[in-house]
Design a protein around this motif. Structure first.
Motif, mmCIF file in Angstrom:
data_model
loop_
_atom_site.group_PDB
_atom_site.id
_atom_site.type_symbol
_atom_site.label_atom_id
_atom_site.label_comp_id
_atom_site.label_asym_id
_atom_site.label_seq_id
_atom_site.Cartn_x
_atom_site.Cartn_y
_atom_site.Cartn_z
ATOM 1 N N ILE A 261 -8.265 -7.499 13.935
ATOM 2 C CA ILE A 261 -7.297 -8.338 13.234
ATOM 3 C C ILE A 261 -6.640 -9.290 14.229
ATOM 4 C CG2 ILE A 261 -5.103 -8.346 11.975
ATOM 5 C CD1 ILE A 261 -5.817 -5.717 10.773
ATOM 6 N N ASP A 262 -6.441 -10.521 13.795
ATOM 7 C CA ASP A 262 -5.670 -11.473 14.580
ATOM 8 C C ASP A 262 -4.236 -10.948 14.679
ATOM 9 O OD1 ASP A 262 -4.308 -13.571 15.701
ATOM 10 O OD2 ASP A 262 -4.988 -15.081 14.257
ATOM 11 N N LYS A 263 -3.780 -10.673 15.882
ATOM 12 C CA LYS A 263 -2.454 -10.075 16.064
ATOM 13 C C LYS A 263 -1.329 -10.964 15.536
ATOM 14 C CE LYS A 263 -3.557 -7.012 19.942
ATOM 15 N NZ LYS A 263 -3.224 -6.623 21.334
ATOM 16 N N LYS A 264 -1.612 -12.248 15.365
ATOM 17 C CA LYS A 264 -0.586 -13.140 14.824
ATOM 18 C C LYS A 264 -0.263 -12.804 13.371
ATOM 19 C CE LYS A 264 -1.807 -17.037 17.828
ATOM 20 N NZ LYS A 264 -2.341 -18.430 17.882
ATOM 21 N N LYS A 265 -1.189 -12.097 12.714
ATOM 22 C CA LYS A 265 -0.933 -11.670 11.335
ATOM 23 C C LYS A 265 0.132 -10.583 11.254
ATOM 24 C CE LYS A 265 -5.365 -12.260 8.909
ATOM 25 N NZ LYS A 265 -6.301 -11.534 8.030
ATOM 26 N N LEU A 266 0.272 -9.810 12.304
ATOM 27 C CA LEU A 266 1.072 -8.588 12.261
ATOM 28 C C LEU A 266 2.524 -8.849 12.639
ATOM 29 C CD1 LEU A 266 -1.491 -6.243 14.054
ATOM 30 C CD2 LEU A 266 -1.123 -6.470 11.588
ATOM 31 N N GLU A 267 3.431 -8.237 11.913
ATOM 32 C CA GLU A 267 4.846 -8.306 12.262
ATOM 33 C C GLU A 267 5.543 -7.066 11.720
ATOM 34 O OE1 GLU A 267 6.698 -11.704 10.538
ATOM 35 O OE2 GLU A 267 6.114 -11.207 8.489
ATOM 36 N N LYS B 183 -0.776 -17.921 -0.861
ATOM 37 C CA LYS B 183 -0.664 -17.221 0.410
ATOM 38 C C LYS B 183 -0.434 -15.739 0.120
ATOM 39 C CE LYS B 183 -1.323 -20.922 2.711
ATOM 40 N NZ LYS B 183 -2.611 -21.118 3.391
ATOM 41 N N THR B 184 -0.789 -14.893 1.069
ATOM 42 C CA THR B 184 -0.820 -13.457 0.793
ATOM 43 C C THR B 184 -0.067 -12.666 1.850
ATOM 44 O OG1 THR B 184 -2.966 -13.319 1.933
ATOM 45 C CG2 THR B 184 -3.005 -13.596 -0.440
ATOM 46 N N TYR B 185 0.676 -11.658 1.390
ATOM 47 C CA TYR B 185 1.490 -10.842 2.299
ATOM 48 C C TYR B 185 1.344 -9.375 1.908
ATOM 49 C CZ TYR B 185 5.223 -9.873 5.614
ATOM 50 O OH TYR B 185 5.945 -9.429 6.703
ATOM 51 N N LEU B 186 0.869 -8.572 2.859
ATOM 52 C CA LEU B 186 0.703 -7.136 2.657
ATOM 53 C C LEU B 186 1.888 -6.368 3.231
ATOM 54 C CD1 LEU B 186 -0.839 -4.491 2.078
ATOM 55 C CD2 LEU B 186 -2.108 -4.847 4.211
ATOM 56 N N LEU B 187 2.533 -5.573 2.387
ATOM 57 C CA LEU B 187 3.569 -4.640 2.846
ATOM 58 C C LEU B 187 2.859 -3.319 3.118
ATOM 59 C CD1 LEU B 187 6.331 -5.360 0.169
ATOM 60 C CD2 LEU B 187 6.025 -6.455 2.380
ATOM 61 N N LEU B 188 2.611 -3.026 4.375
ATOM 62 C CA LEU B 188 1.808 -1.859 4.744
ATOM 63 C C LEU B 188 2.694 -0.620 4.809
ATOM 64 C CD1 LEU B 188 -1.152 -1.185 5.631
ATOM 65 C CD2 LEU B 188 -0.307 -1.265 7.966
ATOM 66 N N LYS B 189 2.596 0.224 3.797
ATOM 67 C CA LYS B 189 3.439 1.414 3.718
ATOM 68 C C LYS B 189 2.690 2.703 4.036
ATOM 69 C CE LYS B 189 6.887 -1.118 2.529
ATOM 70 N NZ LYS B 189 7.893 -1.467 3.560
ATOM 71 N N THR C 133 0.862 -1.182 0.000
ATOM 72 C CA THR C 133 0.000 0.000 0.000
ATOM 73 C C THR C 133 0.897 1.230 0.000
ATOM 74 O OG1 THR C 133 -0.099 0.037 2.430
ATOM 75 C CG2 THR C 133 -1.858 -1.114 1.268
ATOM 76 N N PRO C 134 0.479 2.309 -0.719
ATOM 77 C CA PRO C 134 -0.754 2.419 -1.479
ATOM 78 C C PRO C 134 -0.692 1.599 -2.764
ATOM 79 C CG PRO C 134 0.583 4.374 -1.824
ATOM 80 C CD PRO C 134 1.298 3.525 -0.812
ATOM 81 N N PRO C 135 -1.891 1.247 -3.350
ATOM 82 C CA PRO C 135 -3.225 1.579 -2.864
ATOM 83 C C PRO C 135 -3.788 0.440 -2.022
ATOM 84 C CG PRO C 135 -3.418 0.593 -5.011
ATOM 85 C CD PRO C 135 -1.954 0.543 -4.648
ATOM 86 N N ILE C 136 -5.011 0.625 -1.524
ATOM 87 C CA ILE C 136 -5.704 -0.462 -0.839
ATOM 88 C C ILE C 136 -6.680 -1.149 -1.792
ATOM 89 C CG2 ILE C 136 -5.524 0.549 1.457
ATOM 90 C CD1 ILE C 136 -8.441 1.509 1.071
ATOM 91 N N GLY D 3 2.953 -6.965 7.037
ATOM 92 C CA GLY D 3 4.250 -6.456 7.459
ATOM 93 C C GLY D 3 4.190 -4.953 7.648
ATOM 94 N N CYS D 4 4.415 -4.502 8.873
ATOM 95 C CA CYS D 4 4.318 -3.083 9.224
ATOM 96 C C CYS D 4 5.709 -2.473 9.336
ATOM 97 C CB CYS D 4 3.561 -2.908 10.540
ATOM 98 S SG CYS D 4 1.901 -3.626 10.535
ATOM 99 N N MET D 5 5.811 -1.179 9.031
ATOM 100 C CA MET D 5 7.118 -0.527 8.967
ATOM 101 C C MET D 5 7.797 -0.364 10.316
ATOM 102 S SD MET D 5 6.547 2.458 6.120
ATOM 103 C CE MET D 5 5.132 3.164 6.963
ATOM 104 N N SER D 6 7.026 -0.321 11.400
ATOM 105 C CA SER D 6 7.611 -0.012 12.696
ATOM 106 C C SER D 6 6.697 -0.538 13.804
ATOM 107 C CB SER D 6 7.793 1.502 12.851
ATOM 108 O OG SER D 6 6.511 2.125 12.962
ATOM 109 N N PRO D 7 7.188 -0.602 15.039
ATOM 110 C CA PRO D 7 6.335 -1.036 16.159
ATOM 111 C C PRO D 7 5.084 -0.187 16.318
ATOM 112 C CG PRO D 7 8.635 -1.075 16.821
ATOM 113 C CD PRO D 7 8.600 -0.435 15.460
ATOM 114 N N ALA D 8 5.191 1.132 16.099
ATOM 115 C CA ALA D 8 4.018 1.994 16.241
ATOM 116 C C ALA D 8 2.955 1.651 15.202
ATOM 117 C CB ALA D 8 4.426 3.465 16.112
ATOM 118 N N ASN D 9 3.376 1.239 13.997
ATOM 119 C CA ASN D 9 2.430 0.815 12.974
ATOM 120 C C ASN D 9 1.707 -0.459 13.389
ATOM 121 O OD1 ASN D 9 2.657 2.055 9.845
ATOM 122 N ND2 ASN D 9 4.254 2.690 11.258
#
Length: 401
Positions: free
Chosen positions: A184-190, A124-130, A105-108, A168-174
């Motif tokens: 969201i299932d927190k196990k998805k987030l890293e 399988k699917t992996y989102l790079l959340l930018k 992202t972008p876009p969504i 996949g989030c850019m930082s701990p705050a994300n």
């Protein structure tokens, strides 16, 4: 292993340097077959084209204009991309079974494309959340929360998160933000930080450069550079306030975006001899400029409630530049600067603090060298593309469970 990567980042060649091209090359180097889908905007007047480079297949899809244009054209072009991408993928990659579909992202609005491959290929699917949209647009008053447009994009956002096996989030705050405001299932987030393949450490060049002569930049000043997008997210009003009062050295602003003309017109009126505005530069020339500047600047609007983490930080760290950042309070960029001792942070709008830090950096060469060196070391330890590739390969080899 076959990986499909969907992005709105324009790539004419995978040999270019950047957070996505570096990642694609690293995965291909490790034996992954990479199928990259990238936009080729209408203004280029070129057709859809497939190019192969070793393990990498680069599909350049003809789209509408999504950058350097007005919001209406950008919006309509973005909404059309799902259909254009899916048609092009089916035509050129129709016989490929993808183990993983990766998208940024972008876009969504990649939701339908992702759903197709998840349903038909069991990919399988992996989102790079930018970025976190539409909330970032709400923050800077480009969209009204609760409005029709907001509800449409918020629904798209939720569906994309739901479809993603990992985010996949850019930082701990994300990570914290996404977990707090979404079911969201927190196990998805890293944490999946912006990463690059760092160039070899360079010896800082002298200021006697043809670039300084070309753009009439003084050779004997401390050079502060802001390079990147000139749009509403950058808090342009504060950038202009800084430009109006800047006297700590010489300020170089390089970039393009929706607010470029506003910046150009304002600087013409201000007529501060300590400020130079340059339009978008080819990356090779921009990198040459980074080699001879002294301080890298980051600007973000102080109204953001989402924790942005600008990728521009990596370029500054790569060239051992200390960083002076003026942002919102939500970003954990300020925590990185403190932890690494690689620069200073102040809230966007706090002119007094910004000028104080600029003066400290201008007057103290040893401080600049120390902070710049710390930033380079931090980059090598935390933002090397090999670490990002390790994360994705871990999921690929484990079936992305």
């Amino acid at each position: 292993m076959n990986v499909l990567f969907l992005t709105l980042s324009s790539m004419e060649s995978v040999s270019e340097r950047g957070i996505y091209t570096d990642l694609v090359r690293e995965l291909a180097y490790r034996g992954v077959h990479m199928y990259v889908v990238t936009p080729r905007e209408k203004r280029k007047n070129l057709p859809t084209e497939l190019v192969r480079e070793d393990y990498i297949y680069l599909l350049k899809v003809k789209t509408g204009n999504i950058t350097k244009t007005n919001l209406i054209e950008k919006g309509l072009s973005t909404l059309s991309i799902e259909r254009q991408y899916l048609q092009a993928i089916q035509e050129h990659f129709g016989n490929i079974e993808f183990d993983l579909v990766m998208y940024s992202t972008p876009p969504i609005t990649f939701e339908k494309v992702v759903r197709y491959f998840k349903g038909h290929h069991q990919s399988k699917t992996y989102l790079l959340l930018k970025d976190i949209f539409p909330q970032n647009a709400v923050d800077i008053e480009l969209m009204q929360k609760g409005g029709l447009m907001w509800r449409y994009f918020r629904n798209k956002e939720k569906k994309l998160y739901e479809l993603s096996d990992h985010i996949g989030c850019m930082s701990p705050a994300n990570v914290d933000y996404i977990a707090r405001y979404n079911n969201i299932d927190k196990k998805k987030l890293e944490i999946f930080p912006n990463c690059i393949d760092p160039i070899n450490r360079i010896v800082r060049k002298t200021k006697h450069s043809h670039l300084l002569e070309k753009y009439q930049i003084p050779q004997h000043s401390t050079l502060f550079i802001y390079g990147g997008n000139l749009g509403k997210p950058q808090g342009i009003n504060f950038l202009l306030e800084v430009a109006a009062h800047f006297d700590a050295g010489h300020l170089i602003i390089v970039g393009s975006g929706t607010e470029y003309e506003k910046v150009r017109a304002a600087l013409k009126v201000l007529n501060n001899p300590n400020v130079t505005l340059l339009p978008y530069l080819p990356k090779e020339e921009y990198d040459q400029l980074l080699q001879i500047t002294d301080v890298g600047l980051i600007f973000l609007d102080n109204r953001f409630t989402i924790p942005n983490f600008p990728s521009r930080v990596l370029s500054y760290m790569e060239y051992s530049l200390p960083i002076l950042a003026a942002t919102d309070r939500q970003t954990d960029l300020k925590d990185v600067l403190i932890e690494s001792n690689s620069g200073f942070w102040c809230e966007s709008g706090d002119l007094e603090s910004f000028m104080m830090y600029a003066a400290r950096l201008a007057m103290n060469k040893r401080l600049r060298e120390e902070m710049g060196g710390n930033g380079r070391l931090y980059l090598e330890q935390h933002y090397d593309v090999r670490k990002a590739a390790d994360i994705l390969l871990k999921h690929l080899l484990a079936g992305v469970r």
